[in-house]
Design a protein around this motif. Structure first.
Motif, PDB file in Angstrom:
ATOM      1  N   ALA A  55       0.841  -1.186   0.000  1.00  0.00           N
ATOM      2  CA  ALA A  55       0.000   0.000   0.000  1.00  0.00           C
ATOM      3  C   ALA A  55       0.889   1.253   0.000  1.00  0.00           C
ATOM      4  CB  ALA A  55      -0.901   0.011   1.227  1.00  0.00           C
ATOM      5  N   GLY A  57       0.389   4.217   1.190  1.00  0.00           N
ATOM      6  CA  GLY A  57       0.457   4.904   2.488  1.00  0.00           C
ATOM      7  C   GLY A  57       1.471   4.263   3.427  1.00  0.00           C
ATOM      8  N   LYS A  58       1.550   2.933   3.364  1.00  0.00           N
ATOM      9  CA  LYS A  58       2.505   2.226   4.210  1.00  0.00           C
ATOM     10  C   LYS A  58       3.926   2.531   3.748  1.00  0.00           C
ATOM     11  CE  LYS A  58       2.651  -2.179   3.738  1.00  0.00           C
ATOM     12  NZ  LYS A  58       1.903  -3.412   3.741  1.00  0.00           N
ATOM     13  N   ASN A 131      -9.351   0.168   1.281  1.00  0.00           N
ATOM     14  CA  ASN A 131      -9.537   1.203   2.302  1.00  0.00           C
ATOM     15  C   ASN A 131      -9.507   2.597   1.659  1.00  0.00           C
ATOM     16  OD1 ASN A 131      -9.424   2.923   4.459  1.00  0.00           O
ATOM     17  ND2 ASN A 131      -7.973   1.675   5.628  1.00  0.00           N
ATOM     18  N   LYS A 133      -9.553   5.483   2.777  1.00  0.00           N
ATOM     19  CA  LYS A 133      -8.719   6.485   3.438  1.00  0.00           C
ATOM     20  C   LYS A 133      -7.297   6.470   2.885  1.00  0.00           C
ATOM     21  CE  LYS A 133      -8.569   6.435   7.966  1.00  0.00           C
ATOM     22  NZ  LYS A 133      -8.883   6.243   9.396  1.00  0.00           N
ATOM     23  N   THR A 134      -6.867   5.307   2.461  1.00  0.00           N
ATOM     24  CA  THR A 134      -5.468   5.181   2.068  1.00  0.00           C
ATOM     25  C   THR A 134      -5.269   4.788   0.609  1.00  0.00           C
ATOM     26  OG1 THR A 134      -5.507   2.900   2.865  1.00  0.00           O
ATOM     27  CG2 THR A 134      -4.707   4.562   4.387  1.00  0.00           C
ATOM     28  N   PHE A 158     -19.904  -3.180   3.007  1.00  0.00           N
ATOM     29  CA  PHE A 158     -18.476  -2.988   2.719  1.00  0.00           C
ATOM     30  C   PHE A 158     -17.592  -3.906   3.538  1.00  0.00           C
ATOM     31  CE2 PHE A 158     -18.652   1.811   1.442  1.00  0.00           C
ATOM     32  CZ  PHE A 158     -19.367   1.464   0.322  1.00  0.00           C
ATOM     33  N   VAL A 159     -16.633  -4.527   2.878  1.00  0.00           N
ATOM     34  CA  VAL A 159     -15.486  -5.087   3.591  1.00  0.00           C
ATOM     35  C   VAL A 159     -14.249  -4.461   2.963  1.00  0.00           C
ATOM     36  CG1 VAL A 159     -16.572  -7.235   4.267  1.00  0.00           C
ATOM     37  CG2 VAL A 159     -15.410  -7.119   2.093  1.00  0.00           C
ATOM     38  N   GLN A 160     -13.309  -4.075   3.809  1.00  0.00           N
ATOM     39  CA  GLN A 160     -12.178  -3.311   3.307  1.00  0.00           C
ATOM     40  C   GLN A 160     -10.893  -4.111   3.281  1.00  0.00           C
ATOM     41  OE1 GLN A 160     -11.668   0.415   5.319  1.00  0.00           O
ATOM     42  NE2 GLN A 160     -13.838   0.912   5.158  1.00  0.00           N
ATOM     43  N   GLU A 162      -6.780  -4.100   2.943  1.00  0.00           N
ATOM     44  CA  GLU A 162      -5.723  -3.192   3.372  1.00  0.00           C
ATOM     45  C   GLU A 162      -5.144  -2.470   2.164  1.00  0.00           C
ATOM     46  OE1 GLU A 162      -1.514  -2.368   3.905  1.00  0.00           O
ATOM     47  OE2 GLU A 162      -1.924  -4.472   3.572  1.00  0.00           O
ATOM     48  N   GLN A 166      -5.203  -7.123  -1.550  1.00  0.00           N
ATOM     49  CA  GLN A 166      -5.987  -7.893  -0.585  1.00  0.00           C
ATOM     50  C   GLN A 166      -7.482  -7.818  -0.919  1.00  0.00           C
ATOM     51  OE1 GLN A 166      -6.425  -6.707   3.467  1.00  0.00           O
ATOM     52  NE2 GLN A 166      -6.655  -8.807   4.147  1.00  0.00           N
ATOM     53  N   GLN A 169      -8.112 -10.331  -3.403  1.00  0.00           N
ATOM     54  CA  GLN A 169      -8.051 -11.661  -2.797  1.00  0.00           C
ATOM     55  C   GLN A 169      -9.369 -12.011  -2.087  1.00  0.00           C
ATOM     56  OE1 GLN A 169      -6.030 -11.682   0.809  1.00  0.00           O
ATOM     57  NE2 GLN A 169      -6.945 -13.689   1.141  1.00  0.00           N
ATOM     58  N   PHE A 170      -9.979 -11.019  -1.445  1.00  0.00           N
ATOM     59  CA  PHE A 170     -11.294 -11.249  -0.827  1.00  0.00           C
ATOM     60  C   PHE A 170     -12.304 -11.729  -1.871  1.00  0.00           C
ATOM     61  CE2 PHE A 170     -10.710  -7.983   2.853  1.00  0.00           C
ATOM     62  CZ  PHE A 170     -10.124  -8.965   3.633  1.00  0.00           C
TER      63      PHE A 170
END
Lengths: 248, 226
Positions: A55, A57-58, A131, A133-134, A158-160, A162, A166, A169-170
Motif C-alpha cells: 500500500a 500509504g505504508k 480502504n 482512506k489510504t 463494505f469489507v475493506q 488493506e 488484498q 483476494q477477498f
C-alpha cells in the motif's frame, strides 16, 4: 555437521549486497505490469531490481522513517508530491506513469452485468473495496457509488482490504461476492480475463493519476535514474497499456 | 476526548473478542490440557505438536487458510451455510473462531504445566477417599491448578488482544464488527494520522503492561497458597 552449522549461521548475516541493485517500492495495483517490466529493464540495463509491493500509504510511512527505497511507484499523485515537499523525494523527478481504471468485478461469471446494475439490484452480502482512506482505488469506488446514488444502501456491505491486492483476494476467494478493484488486476488479452466485471467509466470518479518519484536514497544511483527514464519509454508504455491503464 | 469514538469502539470490540475467546478456550482447553498432562498414549507427542502449531505458524498462513476454509467454497463455509448461519469471514464470530485457533496453545500449555505439576499423589489420595474422578477434578485438581488457570486465562486474553495478521486476513476491517484496536492503529498509520496512532498505541501499551504486571506479581503468591 559440526562445520555446517557455523557456515549456516554466517550465511544468515551475509545478505547479498550488490552495487547495481535498485530498491523499488511498488503500489499493489501495479504488481502485474512491474513484474513484466522488471526483466526487460534488467536485461537491457544490467541493473537489478528489488521490488516490494504494498500500500502506498505504508510505503510513505516507511520511507519517512528511513526505508532504503530508491524509487516509489505510487498509486496516487499526492504521496509523491508530499515526499518531494518533505525533501525525501527529488524535486522535479515525479511524473505520471499511468492513469488507473476501476472495475467492479466478481469471480462469479454471472453476477456483474456490463453496466453495474447489480449495485442497484443487490443480491450479495459483501462488497469489497480498498480502504478509501489510504487507497486511491477505494476512494474512486466511493465516488462511483455516490454518483450512482447507492452509497447508503451498500455501505453496510463494505469489507475493506488493506490494499487493492488484498481486496482482490477477498473477491477471488469468494468470501466477498464482488468488489471494486483495479482493471490491471483482472485484465487478460485486453479484456476481463475471468469472472464478470463492469469497467467503470472514467467520468464516474476523479482520475487515478499514478506518479513515480525518485527518492533521496536513489539520487545518484545510475540504476535508479535509469529506471526513472525507462518507465517513460516506449517499451514500458506498451506494457502499461496492455494492463488496461491509460497513459498521460 | 482523548480517544475518538472510533478508537473506543475498536477497544471495546477488542475486549469483547478477547473475553469471549478466553471463555471458549477455558472450556475447550481444559480437557485438552488434562489429557495431554495425564496420558501415556503415544499420540501425546503428535497432539502436543499440533496444539503448539499456532505458536510457530505465521498468522498470515493461519488467516489465509481460515479464509479459504470459512469462505463459501470451503468445507467450514459450506457447513455454516447449510446450517443457515451464512459464512464466517468478515463477521465478529468469524474472528472468534480464528482467535480460538490462534490462541489455543496459550490456554493449553500453562494448564498442562499446572496439571503436570500436581502429580499423581493428590489424585491417588483422593481415590483412596473414594472420590470419583469427576469429583476429584473439581475439588482437588481445579483448586490446585488455580495459578495455572489464572496465567492461562491472562495469556490467552492478552494474546488475542495482540492479534493482528489473522484479523487483517479474514476481518475485512468493518467498524464495530471486525476493526479491532490493532487494525485501527494500522489504519491510523497508513492514513498518516500519527497522533491518533500514538494515542491508541499508548493505551495498548499501558494495558499490556498492567496485564503482565498483574500476571508476574500475582503468580508467586498464588503458588505459596497452593
Amino acid at each position: 555437521m559440526k562445520r555446517l552449522i557455523p557456515c549456516l549461521l554466517l550465511s544468515l548475516f551475509a545478505a547479498g549486497v550488490h552495487a547495481d541493485e535498485v530498491a523499488v517500492a511498488v503500489a499493489a495495483n501495479f504488481t502485474g505490469p512491474m513484474q513484466v517490466i522488471a526483466p526487460i529493464f534488467e536485461r537491457e540495463t544490467g541493473h537489478k531490481l528489488n521490488l516490494a509491493f504494498g500500500a502506498t500509504g505504508k510505503f510513505y510511512a516507511q520511507i519517512s522513517n528511513g526505508a532504503p527505497f530508491e524509487i516509489l511507484v505510487a498509486a496516487d499523485d499526492e504521496t509523491p508530491a508530499r515526499l518531494v515537499k518533505e525533501n525525501q523525494g527529488i524535486a522535479g523527478s515525479a511524473y505520471t506513469y499511468a492513469i488507473g481504471k476501476l472495475v467492479l468485478w466478481s469471480a462469479d461469471s454471472k453476477l456483474v452485468d456490463g453496466k453495474g446494475e447489480v449495485l442497484k439490484k443487490g443480491g450479495f452480502k459483501h462488497l469489497a473495496i480498498a480502504n478509501p482512506k489510504t487507497a486511491p482505488y477505494g476512494a474512486a469506488a466511493l465516488q462511483t457509488m455516490a454518483r450512482l446514488g447507492v452509497s447508503d444502501t451498500l455501505k453496510p456491505l463494505f469489507v475493506q482490504g488493506e490494499n487493492i491486492a488484498q481486496t482482490q483476494q477477498f473477491v477471488v476467494s469468494g468470501a466477498a461476492e464482488l468488489g471494486f478493484i483495479a482493471y490491471s488486476q483482472v485484465i487478460k488479452n485486453g479484456q476481463i480475463g475471468s469472472g464478470s466485471g463492469w469497467l467503470v467509466p472514467a467520468s464516474f470518479h476523479d482520475p487515478i493519476r499514478q506518479d513515480v518519484v525518485l527518492l533521496a536514497k536513489g539520487k545518484d544511483k545510475p540504476g535508479a535514474v535509469a529506471l526513472m527514464t525507462f518507465l517513460k519509454g516506449d517499451k514500458a508504455k506498451t506494457v502499461i497499456k496492455s494492463f488496461g491503464y491509460d497513459l498521460p | 476526548m482523548f480517544l475518538t469514538d472510533a478508537d473506543l469502539q475498536a477497544i471495546w470490540l477488542t475486549i469483547r473478542l478477547a473475553g469471549i475467546t478466553t471463555l471458549i478456550l477455558l472450556v475447550l482447553g481444559t480437557p485438552a490440557a488434562w489429557w495431554l498432562a495425564r496420558t501415556r498414549s503415544r499420540w501425546k507427542g503428535p497432539v502436543g505438536a499440533v496444539v503448539a502449531l499456532p505458536l510457530v505458524l505465521p498468522p498470515s498462513v493461519l488467516g489465509f487458510y481460515l479464509l479459504l476454509a470459512m469462505g463459501p467454497n470451503g468445507l467450514v463455509g459450506q457447513l455454516t451455510q447449510a446450517l443457515g448461519l451464512g459464512t464466517l469471514p468478515f463477521t465478529f464470530w468469524g474472528l472468534v473462531v480464528a482467535s480460538v485457533f490462534y490462541s489455543f496453545p496459550f490456554m493449553v500449555q500453562p494448564l498442562q504445566n499446572a496439571f503436570e505439576a500436581i502429580g499423581d499423589r493428590p489424585l491417588e489420595v483422593a481415590a483412596t477417599l473414594r472420590a470419583s474422578p469427576i469429583d476429584t477434578f473439581f475439588t482437588v485438581v481445579l483448586p490446585l491448578a488455580r495459578p495455572g488457570f489464572l496465567s492461562a486465562g491472562i495469556l490467552t486474553f492478552a494474546h488475542t488482544v495482540g492479534e493482528f495478521g489473522v484479523v487483517l486476513m479474514i476481518g475485512g476491517n468493518i467498524p464495530g464488527v471486525t476493526r479491532v484496536a490493532s487494525v485501527q492503529i494500522y489504519d491510523h498509520v497508513e492514513a498518516l494520522e500519527y497522533l491518533d496512532a500514538h494515542r491508541l498505541a499508548g493505551v495498548m501499551l499501558v494495558f499490556s503492561f498492567v496485564v503482565l504486571l498483574g500476571l508476574y506479581t500475582w503468580q508467586p503468591q498464588q503458588k505459596k497458597e497452593a
